[in-house]
Design a protein around this motif. Structure first.
Motif, PDB file in Angstrom:
ATOM      1  N   ILE A 222       0.791  -1.079  -0.135  1.00  0.00           N
ATOM      2  CA  ILE A 222      -0.049  -0.083  -0.002  1.00  0.00           C
ATOM      3  C   ILE A 222       0.916   1.281   0.083  1.00  0.00           C
ATOM      4  O   ILE A 222       1.943   1.490   0.809  1.00  0.00           O
ATOM      5  CB  ILE A 222      -0.970  -0.008   1.376  1.00  0.00           C
ATOM      6  N   GLN A 224       0.220   5.061   0.054  1.00  0.00           N
ATOM      7  CA  GLN A 224      -0.775   5.973   0.249  1.00  0.00           C
ATOM      8  C   GLN A 224      -0.235   7.568   0.004  1.00  0.00           C
ATOM      9  O   GLN A 224       0.830   7.875   0.768  1.00  0.00           O
ATOM     10  CB  GLN A 224      -1.323   5.937   1.644  1.00  0.00           C
ATOM     11  N   TYR A 229      -4.983   5.619  -2.752  1.00  0.00           N
ATOM     12  CA  TYR A 229      -4.246   4.544  -2.458  1.00  0.00           C
ATOM     13  C   TYR A 229      -3.697   3.757  -3.714  1.00  0.00           C
ATOM     14  O   TYR A 229      -4.160   3.598  -4.775  1.00  0.00           O
ATOM     15  CB  TYR A 229      -5.056   3.273  -1.619  1.00  0.00           C
ATOM     16  N   GLN A 269      -9.784   6.833  -1.479  1.00  0.00           N
ATOM     17  CA  GLN A 269     -10.442   6.636  -0.397  1.00  0.00           C
ATOM     18  C   GLN A 269     -11.917   6.795  -0.416  1.00  0.00           C
ATOM     19  O   GLN A 269     -12.462   6.097   0.178  1.00  0.00           O
ATOM     20  CB  GLN A 269      -9.536   7.651   0.648  1.00  0.00           C
ATOM     21  N   PHE A 298      -6.714   1.765   6.961  1.00  0.00           N
ATOM     22  CA  PHE A 298      -6.753   2.281   5.541  1.00  0.00           C
ATOM     23  C   PHE A 298      -8.210   2.057   5.250  1.00  0.00           C
ATOM     24  O   PHE A 298      -8.522   1.208   4.294  1.00  0.00           O
ATOM     25  CB  PHE A 298      -5.733   1.249   4.912  1.00  0.00           C
TER      26      PHE A 298
END
Length: 354
Positions: A222, A224, A229, A269, A298
């Motif tokens: 991941i 971010q 993401y 997100q 997350f």
């Protein structure tokens, strides 16, 4: 880590530390060495103890999720829990053996449980009750057959040769070696993420790599960046893709792609619908959703829908989404109209704990 592996690891460590010396006639009852079976049983039970916080599910699932691996997994409180368990073990033997004799295996059992959970991705409140900050070094998936088999092998051989602890010591050393091997894979996954972030010009990106099921070579990466993401499910061992899979486990395995395939995808997100983002953010920030916001590391939008509850906006945590399976711990907020308050709701998942 699963409860049985925890308990077995406590038995293994208690076997290594066990006192097997036969006491002399002059020794007092307080100094009599515990029988080997009781030392191992105490380590087994103590290593299972920290997961007693499962009882928090009687309140509700989010309370459990937010406090799991909390005070019962604290290094600060470890001596207290060990002392209480030692008194309980002594009572169960009708005080034939002093609580002091149970204190060491109880400490060792709790300590190895904490160590086992520390290398998973959930996170422990190591310094509770003074801090609720969580710590983790995610190296091993919560169920790892290789990890468990090493422990079982050490215990079985120790049972076959009860006067020797070399098998248990060898098993513990093998566990340490296996964890080091997982650390090298973790570092490899981190390096892949760093190269990707650099190639995509993502300044100050937050990188996380998480162990995945079915193989120690499976990792979720991941990257971010703000509310975006960048995700990849990777198999660090494969050099080429697998053939078409037909059953569930093989499909899950096939979803973890070789490094060279550059298997990255991007998710927002709060979703891709820019016209609806304001409402989704409002739902996410609603007071009713606070306990889920505390839990989710997350968070990502799953979907919006309309039902008898009105408009519902659903989220899950990327930590608990695996290929070919619905995400676990899905929660949302619903309201009948724009004047109503948001109310949190829960969507049942595939597993009983959902």
């Amino acid at each position: 880590m699963d409860p049985l592996t925890h308990a077995l690891s406590g038995a293994l460590l208690a076997r290594i530390a066990a006192r097997t010396r036969i006491p002399s006639q002059s020794q007092s009852e307080q100094n009599i060495a515990l029988p080997l079976r009781l030392q191992i049983a105490a380590g087994f039970a103590a290593a299972a103890f920290p997961d007693v916080d499962f009882a928090l599910r009687l309140i509700d699932t989010l309370t459990y999720l937010n406090w799991h691996q909390g005070p019962t997994h604290s290094l600060i409180l470890l001596p207290l829990w060990a002392w209480l368990l030692a008194w309980l073990f002594s009572w169960l033997t009708q005080r034939r053996y002093s609580w002091k004799l149970f204190f060491l295996p109880a400490c060792l059992g709790i300590a190895i449980h904490i160590a086992g959970d520390l290398i998973t991705s959930y996170g422990l409140m190591l310094f509770a009750p003074f801090s609720t900050e969580r710590f983790s070094l995610p190296l091993v998936f919560v169920i790892d057959p290789w990890f468990s088999l090493i422990i079982v092998a050490g215990l079985v051989i120790s049972w076959r040769y009860p006067r020797q602890r070399i098998a248990a010591i060898t098993a513990l050393a093998s566990l340490c070696g296996y964890v080091f091997f997982l650390w090298t894979l973790h570092q490899q996954a981190v390096e892949i993420a760093i190269r990707y972030a650099d190639a995509q010009a993502l300044p100050k990106a937050h990188i996380t790599v998480l162990p995945q099921p079915l193989s120690p070579f499976h990792w979720k990466i991941i990257v971010q960046h703000d509310e975006t993401y960048h995700l990849a499910d990777m198999n660090l061992r494969q050099s080429q893709g697998q053939h078409q899979a037909t059953w569930l486990l093989s499909k899950m395995t096939a979803a973890y792609r070789p490094i060279l395939e550059n298997n990255w995808h991007i998710q927002q997100q709060f979703g891709d619908d820019s016209t609806n983002k304001t409402r989704i953010r409002e739902a996410w920030l609603s007071p009713a959703f606070e306990s889920f916001r505390v839990f989710a590391q997350f968070p990502i939008l799953e979907r919006t829908d309309t039902s008898e509850l009105g408009l519902c906006i659903w989220f899950y945590d990327l930590r608990f989404k695996f290929p070919e399976l619905p995400p676990s711990f899905r929660y949302g907020v619903c309201r009948q109209d724009d004047l109503s308050d948001w109310q949190m709701v829960r969507r049942r998942g595939l597993f009983y704990i959902d």
